[in-house]
Scaffold this motif. Structure first.
Motif, PDB file in Angstrom:
ATOM      1  N   LEU A  10      -4.372  -5.167   6.621  1.00 43.22           N
ATOM      2  CA  LEU A  10      -4.779  -4.580   5.334  1.00 43.22           C
ATOM      3  C   LEU A  10      -5.459  -3.243   5.582  1.00 43.22           C
ATOM      4  CD1 LEU A  10      -6.433  -7.212   2.948  1.00 43.22           C
ATOM      5  CD2 LEU A  10      -4.396  -5.856   2.510  1.00 43.22           C
ATOM      6  N   LYS A  11      -5.238  -2.319   4.654  1.00 45.77           N
ATOM      7  CA  LYS A  11      -5.814  -0.977   4.750  1.00 45.77           C
ATOM      8  C   LYS A  11      -7.021  -0.914   3.805  1.00 45.77           C
ATOM      9  CE  LYS A  11      -3.861   3.677   4.294  1.00 45.77           C
ATOM     10  NZ  LYS A  11      -2.681   4.415   3.851  1.00 45.77           N
ATOM     11  N   PHE A  12      -8.190  -0.609   4.349  1.00 50.62           N
ATOM     12  CA  PHE A  12      -9.416  -0.480   3.552  1.00 50.62           C
ATOM     13  C   PHE A  12      -9.752   1.006   3.425  1.00 50.62           C
ATOM     14  CE2 PHE A  12      -9.445  -4.705   5.215  1.00 50.62           C
ATOM     15  CZ  PHE A  12     -10.147  -5.495   4.317  1.00 50.62           C
ATOM     16  N   LYS A  13     -10.011   1.463   2.179  1.00 56.51           N
ATOM     17  CA  LYS A  13     -10.297   2.892   1.958  1.00 56.51           C
ATOM     18  C   LYS A  13     -11.741   3.041   1.486  1.00 56.51           C
ATOM     19  CE  LYS A  13      -6.978   5.616   1.323  1.00 56.51           C
ATOM     20  NZ  LYS A  13      -5.976   6.539   0.782  1.00 56.51           N
ATOM     21  N   PRO A  14     -12.639   3.534   2.365  1.00 55.04           N
ATOM     22  CA  PRO A  14     -14.059   3.591   1.992  1.00 55.04           C
ATOM     23  C   PRO A  14     -14.467   4.815   1.163  1.00 55.04           C
ATOM     24  CG  PRO A  14     -13.777   4.165   4.305  1.00 55.04           C
ATOM     25  CD  PRO A  14     -12.414   3.847   3.777  1.00 55.04           C
ATOM     26  N   ASN A  15     -13.484   5.630   0.694  1.00 49.12           N
ATOM     27  CA  ASN A  15     -13.778   6.835  -0.111  1.00 49.12           C
ATOM     28  C   ASN A  15     -14.667   7.840   0.622  1.00 49.12           C
ATOM     29  OD1 ASN A  15     -12.254   5.971  -2.334  1.00 49.12           O
ATOM     30  ND2 ASN A  15     -13.964   4.721  -3.069  1.00 49.12           N
ATOM     31  N   THR A  16     -14.534   7.867   1.928  1.00 46.25           N
ATOM     32  CA  THR A  16     -15.237   8.871   2.743  1.00 46.25           C
ATOM     33  C   THR A  16     -14.452   9.013   4.038  1.00 46.25           C
ATOM     34  OG1 THR A  16     -17.343   9.483   3.758  1.00 46.25           O
ATOM     35  CG2 THR A  16     -16.759   7.169   3.868  1.00 46.25           C
ATOM     36  N   ASN A  17     -14.645  10.123   4.745  1.00 49.46           N
ATOM     37  CA  ASN A  17     -13.947  10.287   6.021  1.00 49.46           C
ATOM     38  C   ASN A  17     -14.444   9.260   7.038  1.00 49.46           C
ATOM     39  OD1 ASN A  17     -12.304  12.311   5.197  1.00 49.46           O
ATOM     40  ND2 ASN A  17     -13.133  13.889   6.526  1.00 49.46           N
ATOM     41  N   VAL A  18     -13.522   8.632   7.712  1.00 46.98           N
ATOM     42  CA  VAL A  18     -13.877   7.675   8.763  1.00 46.98           C
ATOM     43  C   VAL A  18     -14.030   8.431  10.090  1.00 46.98           C
ATOM     44  CG1 VAL A  18     -13.077   5.651  10.058  1.00 46.98           C
ATOM     45  CG2 VAL A  18     -12.699   5.775   7.574  1.00 46.98           C
ATOM     46  N   LEU A  19     -13.110   9.351  10.339  1.00 44.67           N
ATOM     47  CA  LEU A  19     -13.189  10.193  11.540  1.00 44.67           C
ATOM     48  C   LEU A  19     -13.702  11.576  11.141  1.00 44.67           C
ATOM     49  CD1 LEU A  19      -9.765   9.291  13.242  1.00 44.67           C
ATOM     50  CD2 LEU A  19     -12.029   8.365  13.768  1.00 44.67           C
ATOM     51  N   TYR A  60      -8.939   3.001  13.038  1.00 46.24           N
ATOM     52  CA  TYR A  60      -9.512   4.052  12.189  1.00 46.24           C
ATOM     53  C   TYR A  60      -8.498   5.179  12.009  1.00 46.24           C
ATOM     54  CZ  TYR A  60     -14.294   2.217  12.956  1.00 46.24           C
ATOM     55  OH  TYR A  60     -15.422   1.437  12.994  1.00 46.24           O
ATOM     56  N   GLY A  61      -8.124   5.451  10.762  1.00 50.00           N
ATOM     57  CA  GLY A  61      -7.377   6.664  10.434  1.00 50.00           C
ATOM     58  C   GLY A  61      -8.373   7.696   9.929  1.00 50.00           C
ATOM     59  N   LYS A  62      -7.869   8.814   9.455  1.00 53.92           N
ATOM     60  CA  LYS A  62      -8.747   9.894   8.993  1.00 53.92           C
ATOM     61  C   LYS A  62      -9.702   9.411   7.898  1.00 53.92           C
ATOM     62  CE  LYS A  62     -10.051  14.215   8.803  1.00 53.92           C
ATOM     63  NZ  LYS A  62     -10.939  14.672   9.864  1.00 53.92           N
ATOM     64  N   ASP A  63      -9.159   8.706   6.893  1.00 56.00           N
ATOM     65  CA  ASP A  63      -9.993   8.285   5.763  1.00 56.00           C
ATOM     66  C   ASP A  63      -9.760   6.822   5.375  1.00 56.00           C
ATOM     67  OD1 ASP A  63      -7.483   8.515   4.756  1.00 56.00           O
ATOM     68  OD2 ASP A  63      -7.980   9.865   3.100  1.00 56.00           O
ATOM     69  N   TYR A  64      -9.309   6.035   6.342  1.00 55.60           N
ATOM     70  CA  TYR A  64      -9.083   4.606   6.055  1.00 55.60           C
ATOM     71  C   TYR A  64      -9.296   3.777   7.322  1.00 55.60           C
ATOM     72  CZ  TYR A  64      -4.552   5.337   8.291  1.00 55.60           C
ATOM     73  OH  TYR A  64      -3.562   5.652   9.189  1.00 55.60           O
ATOM     74  N   ILE A  65      -9.459   2.473   7.121  1.00 52.97           N
ATOM     75  CA  ILE A  65      -9.614   1.524   8.227  1.00 52.97           C
ATOM     76  C   ILE A  65      -8.568   0.422   8.035  1.00 52.97           C
ATOM     77  CG2 ILE A  65     -11.144  -0.194   9.286  1.00 52.97           C
ATOM     78  CD1 ILE A  65     -13.519   1.499   8.180  1.00 52.97           C
ATOM     79  N   THR A  66      -7.759   0.177   9.047  1.00 55.55           N
ATOM     80  CA  THR A  66      -6.790  -0.914   8.982  1.00 55.55           C
ATOM     81  C   THR A  66      -7.287  -2.071   9.840  1.00 55.55           C
ATOM     82  OG1 THR A  66      -4.937   0.607   8.675  1.00 55.55           O
ATOM     83  CG2 THR A  66      -4.393  -1.607   9.413  1.00 55.55           C
ATOM     84  N   ILE A  67      -7.374  -3.228   9.215  1.00 56.70           N
ATOM     85  CA  ILE A  67      -7.794  -4.445   9.923  1.00 56.70           C
ATOM     86  C   ILE A  67      -6.567  -5.327  10.114  1.00 56.70           C
ATOM     87  CG2 ILE A  67      -9.208  -6.547   9.786  1.00 56.70           C
ATOM     88  CD1 ILE A  67     -10.913  -4.019  10.082  1.00 56.70           C
ATOM     89  N   LEU A  85     -19.086  -5.468   5.356  1.00 52.62           N
ATOM     90  CA  LEU A  85     -19.531  -4.673   6.513  1.00 52.62           C
ATOM     91  C   LEU A  85     -19.216  -3.184   6.323  1.00 52.62           C
ATOM     92  CD1 LEU A  85     -18.450  -7.051   9.432  1.00 52.62           C
ATOM     93  CD2 LEU A  85     -20.806  -6.386   8.873  1.00 52.62           C
ATOM     94  N   ILE A  86     -18.012  -2.891   5.789  1.00 51.23           N
ATOM     95  CA  ILE A  86     -17.627  -1.489   5.571  1.00 51.23           C
ATOM     96  C   ILE A  86     -18.505  -0.873   4.480  1.00 51.23           C
ATOM     97  CG2 ILE A  86     -15.774   0.059   4.769  1.00 51.23           C
ATOM     98  CD1 ILE A  86     -13.773  -1.875   6.134  1.00 51.23           C
ATOM     99  N   THR A  87     -18.729  -1.626   3.389  1.00 53.80           N
ATOM    100  CA  THR A  87     -19.571  -1.132   2.288  1.00 53.80           C
ATOM    101  C   THR A  87     -20.985  -0.843   2.775  1.00 53.80           C
ATOM    102  OG1 THR A  87     -18.267  -2.467   0.747  1.00 53.80           O
ATOM    103  CG2 THR A  87     -20.380  -1.636  -0.058  1.00 53.80           C
ATOM    104  N   GLU A  88     -21.521  -1.736   3.597  1.00 52.41           N
ATOM    105  CA  GLU A  88     -22.873  -1.572   4.127  1.00 52.41           C
ATOM    106  C   GLU A  88     -22.964  -0.307   4.999  1.00 52.41           C
ATOM    107  OE1 GLU A  88     -25.956  -3.789   7.167  1.00 52.41           O
ATOM    108  OE2 GLU A  88     -24.246  -4.931   6.427  1.00 52.41           O
TER     109      GLU A  88
END
Length: 229
Positions: A10-19, A60-67, A85-88
């Motif tokens: 699943l792809k999680f998009k935290p609405n911020t840059n991950v990298l 970790y992609g540029k603006d998403y996390i795949t688990i 965990l991602i929200t925190e």
């Protein structure tokens, strides 16, 4: 969250840059708890995510996390904890990735930095430049949409392009199809020197695939015995 072609990713998009913007790689991939602590890019969040029951890898992609999880654990058990965990991490303004000096011979994370070690004949530089251009402009964006990434690992004397799929695309059944149908046909269409595409597996993936093949054989043999009983 967004689904991927792999039902166990699943792809999680935290609405911020991950990298970070200046980051030297288009992705980072953590496939063992140890890799989340190792230089050059340890990640406290990836360490916590890898501790969630059922999680097999963190990408970790540029603006998403795949688990990616194991097939036995349902998303209903994994998703809420991962989401929390991602929200925190986002709420607390924690850095997703730290940068530490790597020591020689130390195993770190999968990243596109390993493209610098790609193996090919210097006489094929022009062909390799065209391959890299197509990967960057046409192929990588589509694979990133699916929660993964791709690395160029080499070009051999037989015209085979050696590639490594990452993230959601790494472990799914469709990875070979993706390589053979989409990527191979595009590269061969534009670049006549390309005769095919081959997926590169890391040693631990080769072992896992061999174990899975053995398990499937046992299963078929057991079903055969039951059918004749």
């Amino acid at each position: 969250t967004e689904p991927t072609p792999n039902t166990d990713a699943l792809k999680f998009k935290p609405n911020t840059n991950v990298l970070p913007d200046s980051f030297p790689s288009t992705f980072l991939e953590y496939t063992t708890p140890r890799s989340t602590l190792s230089p050059p890019h340890p990640s406290p969040l990836a360490a916590e995510l890898m501790n969630v029951d059922g999680v097999r890898s963190v990408f970790y992609g540029k603006d998403y996390i795949t688990i990616t999880k194991d097939a036995a654990t349902p998303w209903a058990h994994v998703k809420p904890e991962v989401f929390s965990l991602i929200t925190e991490a986002v709420t607390n303004g924690k850095s997703f990735v730290n940068i530490v000096q790597a020591k020689e011979g130390e195993e770190g994370q999968g990243s596109s930095a390993s493209e610098a070690d790609a193996v090919y004949d210097p006489a094929d530089q022009e062909v390799v430049d065209m391959i890299l251009e197509l990967l960057e402009t046409r192929i990588r964006p589509a694979i990133q949409e699916d929660g993964g990434d791709i690395e160029f690992r080499g070009f051999d004397a037989e015209g085979q392009v050696l590639l490594k799929l990452r993230g959601a695309c790494r472990t799914c059944d469709s990875s070979t199809v993706t390589l053979k149908n989409g990527i191979e046909s595009m590269l061969m269409h534009y670049i006549e020197e390309v005769k095919g595409v081959r997926q590169v597996l890391d040693p631990e993936e080769e072992i896992a695939m061999a174990e899975f093949a053995k398990f499937e054989e046992k299963l078929k043999a057991k079903q055969g015995v039951e059918a004749t009983a």
